[in-house]
Design a protein around this motif. Structure first.
Motif, PDB file in Angstrom:
ATOM      1  N   ILE A  52       0.861  -1.181   0.000  1.00  0.00           N
ATOM      2  CA  ILE A  52       0.000   0.000   0.000  1.00  0.00           C
ATOM      3  C   ILE A  52       0.895   1.229   0.000  1.00  0.00           C
ATOM      4  CG2 ILE A  52      -1.834   1.222   1.223  1.00  0.00           C
ATOM      5  CD1 ILE A  52      -2.307  -1.592   2.674  1.00  0.00           C
ATOM      6  N   ILE A  53       0.848   1.977  -1.085  1.00  0.00           N
ATOM      7  CA  ILE A  53       1.676   3.173  -1.219  1.00  0.00           C
ATOM      8  C   ILE A  53       0.738   4.375  -1.286  1.00  0.00           C
ATOM      9  CG2 ILE A  53       3.434   4.360  -2.578  1.00  0.00           C
ATOM     10  CD1 ILE A  53       4.191   1.523  -3.660  1.00  0.00           C
ATOM     11  N   GLU A  54       0.820   5.223  -0.279  1.00  0.00           N
ATOM     12  CA  GLU A  54      -0.012   6.420  -0.223  1.00  0.00           C
ATOM     13  C   GLU A  54       0.860   7.629  -0.515  1.00  0.00           C
ATOM     14  OE1 GLU A  54      -3.236   8.655   2.677  1.00  0.00           O
ATOM     15  OE2 GLU A  54      -1.946   7.101   3.521  1.00  0.00           O
ATOM     16  N   LEU A  55       0.463   8.380  -1.525  1.00  0.00           N
ATOM     17  CA  LEU A  55       1.175   9.585  -1.931  1.00  0.00           C
ATOM     18  C   LEU A  55       0.329  10.780  -1.510  1.00  0.00           C
ATOM     19  CD1 LEU A  55       1.947   8.201  -5.452  1.00  0.00           C
ATOM     20  CD2 LEU A  55       3.487   8.222  -3.508  1.00  0.00           C
ATOM     21  N   ILE A  56       0.885  11.620  -0.654  1.00  0.00           N
ATOM     22  CA  ILE A  56       0.118  12.694  -0.042  1.00  0.00           C
ATOM     23  C   ILE A  56       0.688  14.043  -0.465  1.00  0.00           C
ATOM     24  CG2 ILE A  56      -0.655  13.682   2.146  1.00  0.00           C
ATOM     25  CD1 ILE A  56      -0.101  10.822   3.345  1.00  0.00           C
ATOM     26  N   GLY A  57      -0.180  14.877  -1.014  1.00  0.00           N
ATOM     27  CA  GLY A  57       0.186  16.246  -1.356  1.00  0.00           C
ATOM     28  C   GLY A  57      -0.400  17.195  -0.330  1.00  0.00           C
ATOM     29  N   ASP A  58      -0.380  18.484  -0.633  1.00  0.00           N
ATOM     30  CA  ASP A  58      -0.950  19.466   0.290  1.00  0.00           C
ATOM     31  C   ASP A  58      -2.460  19.300   0.428  1.00  0.00           C
ATOM     32  OD1 ASP A  58       1.434  20.711   1.031  1.00  0.00           O
ATOM     33  OD2 ASP A  58       1.388  22.017  -0.723  1.00  0.00           O
ATOM     34  N   ASP A  59      -3.152  19.116  -0.703  1.00  0.00           N
ATOM     35  CA  ASP A  59      -4.614  19.027  -0.683  1.00  0.00           C
ATOM     36  C   ASP A  59      -5.149  17.735  -1.288  1.00  0.00           C
ATOM     37  OD1 ASP A  59      -4.820  21.625   0.389  1.00  0.00           O
ATOM     38  OD2 ASP A  59      -4.618  22.497  -1.614  1.00  0.00           O
ATOM     39  N   GLU A  60      -4.285  16.905  -1.851  1.00  0.00           N
ATOM     40  CA  GLU A  60      -4.723  15.705  -2.544  1.00  0.00           C
ATOM     41  C   GLU A  60      -3.892  14.514  -2.106  1.00  0.00           C
ATOM     42  OE1 GLU A  60      -5.554  16.193  -6.857  1.00  0.00           O
ATOM     43  OE2 GLU A  60      -4.559  18.118  -6.585  1.00  0.00           O
ATOM     44  N   SER A  61      -4.417  13.323  -2.372  1.00  0.00           N
ATOM     45  CA  SER A  61      -3.645  12.112  -2.129  1.00  0.00           C
ATOM     46  C   SER A  61      -4.027  11.072  -3.177  1.00  0.00           C
ATOM     47  CB  SER A  61      -3.869  11.574  -0.718  1.00  0.00           C
ATOM     48  OG  SER A  61      -5.183  11.112  -0.566  1.00  0.00           O
ATOM     49  N   PHE A  62      -3.194  10.056  -3.303  1.00  0.00           N
ATOM     50  CA  PHE A  62      -3.431   8.982  -4.262  1.00  0.00           C
ATOM     51  C   PHE A  62      -2.878   7.701  -3.671  1.00  0.00           C
ATOM     52  CE2 PHE A  62      -2.537   6.414  -8.048  1.00  0.00           C
ATOM     53  CZ  PHE A  62      -3.729   6.542  -8.737  1.00  0.00           C
ATOM     54  N   LEU A  63      -3.620   6.608  -3.831  1.00  0.00           N
ATOM     55  CA  LEU A  63      -3.196   5.304  -3.330  1.00  0.00           C
ATOM     56  C   LEU A  63      -2.897   4.375  -4.498  1.00  0.00           C
ATOM     57  CD1 LEU A  63      -5.742   4.427  -0.496  1.00  0.00           C
ATOM     58  CD2 LEU A  63      -3.287   4.658  -0.246  1.00  0.00           C
ATOM     59  N   VAL A  64      -1.838   3.591  -4.347  1.00  0.00           N
ATOM     60  CA  VAL A  64      -1.564   2.480  -5.253  1.00  0.00           C
ATOM     61  C   VAL A  64      -1.492   1.245  -4.372  1.00  0.00           C
ATOM     62  CG1 VAL A  64       0.063   1.448  -6.872  1.00  0.00           C
ATOM     63  CG2 VAL A  64      -0.335   3.915  -6.903  1.00  0.00           C
ATOM     64  N   VAL A  65      -2.326   0.250  -4.703  1.00  0.00           N
ATOM     65  CA  VAL A  65      -2.421  -0.973  -3.914  1.00  0.00           C
ATOM     66  C   VAL A  65      -2.115  -2.146  -4.839  1.00  0.00           C
ATOM     67  CG1 VAL A  65      -3.936  -2.417  -2.500  1.00  0.00           C
ATOM     68  CG2 VAL A  65      -4.188   0.081  -2.450  1.00  0.00           C
ATOM     69  N   ILE A  66      -1.093  -2.928  -4.481  1.00  0.00           N
ATOM     70  CA  ILE A  66      -0.686  -4.071  -5.296  1.00  0.00           C
ATOM     71  C   ILE A  66      -0.597  -5.289  -4.383  1.00  0.00           C
ATOM     72  CG2 ILE A  66       1.067  -5.027  -6.842  1.00  0.00           C
ATOM     73  CD1 ILE A  66       2.100  -2.142  -7.250  1.00  0.00           C
ATOM     74  N   GLU A  67      -1.263  -6.362  -4.764  1.00  0.00           N
ATOM     75  CA  GLU A  67      -1.135  -7.592  -3.989  1.00  0.00           C
ATOM     76  C   GLU A  67       0.336  -8.004  -3.983  1.00  0.00           C
ATOM     77  OE1 GLU A  67      -2.866 -12.125  -3.755  1.00  0.00           O
ATOM     78  OE2 GLU A  67      -2.890 -11.097  -5.678  1.00  0.00           O
ATOM     79  N   ALA A  68       0.890  -8.260  -2.811  1.00  0.00           N
ATOM     80  CA  ALA A  68       2.327  -8.574  -2.685  1.00  0.00           C
ATOM     81  C   ALA A  68       2.718  -9.784  -3.524  1.00  0.00           C
ATOM     82  CB  ALA A  68       2.693  -8.777  -1.221  1.00  0.00           C
ATOM     83  N   ALA A  69       1.833 -10.776  -3.655  1.00  0.00           N
ATOM     84  CA  ALA A  69       2.141 -11.984  -4.430  1.00  0.00           C
ATOM     85  C   ALA A  69       2.331 -11.689  -5.913  1.00  0.00           C
ATOM     86  CB  ALA A  69       1.043 -13.022  -4.240  1.00  0.00           C
ATOM     87  N   LEU A  70       1.786 -10.573  -6.401  1.00  0.00           N
ATOM     88  CA  LEU A  70       1.923 -10.206  -7.811  1.00  0.00           C
ATOM     89  C   LEU A  70       3.312  -9.661  -8.153  1.00  0.00           C
ATOM     90  CD1 LEU A  70      -1.358  -8.296  -8.727  1.00  0.00           C
ATOM     91  CD2 LEU A  70      -0.581 -10.473  -9.657  1.00  0.00           C
ATOM     92  N   ILE A  71       3.996  -9.106  -7.169  1.00  0.00           N
ATOM     93  CA  ILE A  71       5.245  -8.391  -7.436  1.00  0.00           C
ATOM     94  C   ILE A  71       6.382  -9.390  -7.641  1.00  0.00           C
ATOM     95  CG2 ILE A  71       6.917  -6.721  -6.562  1.00  0.00           C
ATOM     96  CD1 ILE A  71       4.567  -5.528  -4.901  1.00  0.00           C
ATOM     97  N   LYS A  72       6.915  -9.385  -8.853  1.00  0.00           N
ATOM     98  CA  LYS A  72       8.052 -10.247  -9.175  1.00  0.00           C
ATOM     99  C   LYS A  72       9.356  -9.505  -8.914  1.00  0.00           C
ATOM    100  CE  LYS A  72      10.077 -12.895 -12.938  1.00  0.00           C
ATOM    101  NZ  LYS A  72       9.970 -13.245 -14.353  1.00  0.00           N
TER     102      LYS A  72
END
Length: 125
Positions: free
Chosen positions: A54-74
């Motif tokens: 779970i990678i959360e990118l936080i700005g001053d007024d906005e945010s964005f999440l990228v969620v990747i199942e760990a088993a998928l990551i080679k």
């Protein structure tokens, strides 16, 4: 800080540069509760997706999440270019069929481990 995501799977690539300045990055592994919304954009329930990056990118007024199942990551690489740019590079396992959804967040999960409720759900129009 500018953050770029490059996610490579066998049949497609996801490349995204976020349109806002990133102030904080939270990067953890754990279960993720995917919120589900009705047609009026009200949260109605959530589905737990197990063992995710779970990678959360936080700005001053906005945010964005990228969620990747760990088993998928080679393979993964994270590059810092000076103090102003960070690049997340992920290669996903080619033999795991992929489920991906998202507008306000990016969710990448293997079809075989996907919670049953999501397999039956229709998204979009």
């Amino acid at each position: 800080m500018t953050v770029n995501f490059n996610i490579h799977a066998s049949e497609w690539e996801f490349q995204e540069e976020l349109p806002f300045d990133i102030v904080t990055i939270k990067d953890k592994t754990g279960d993720f509760n995917l919120p589900l919304y009705d047609k009026d954009d009200n949260e109605t329930e959530s589905v737990t997706m197990k063992n995710c990056r779970i990678i959360e990118l936080i700005g001053d007024d906005e945010s964005f999440l990228v969620v990747i199942e760990a088993a998928l990551i080679k393979e993964e690489e994270i590059y810092d270019i000076e103090n102003t740019d960070r690049i997340f590079e992920f290669a996903l396992h080619p033999d795991l069929p992929l489920w991906k959804e998202g507008e306000d967040i990016g969710v990448f999960y293997s079809w075989k481990n996907l919670p049953e409720g999501l397999k039956e759900m229709k998204f979009g129009n």
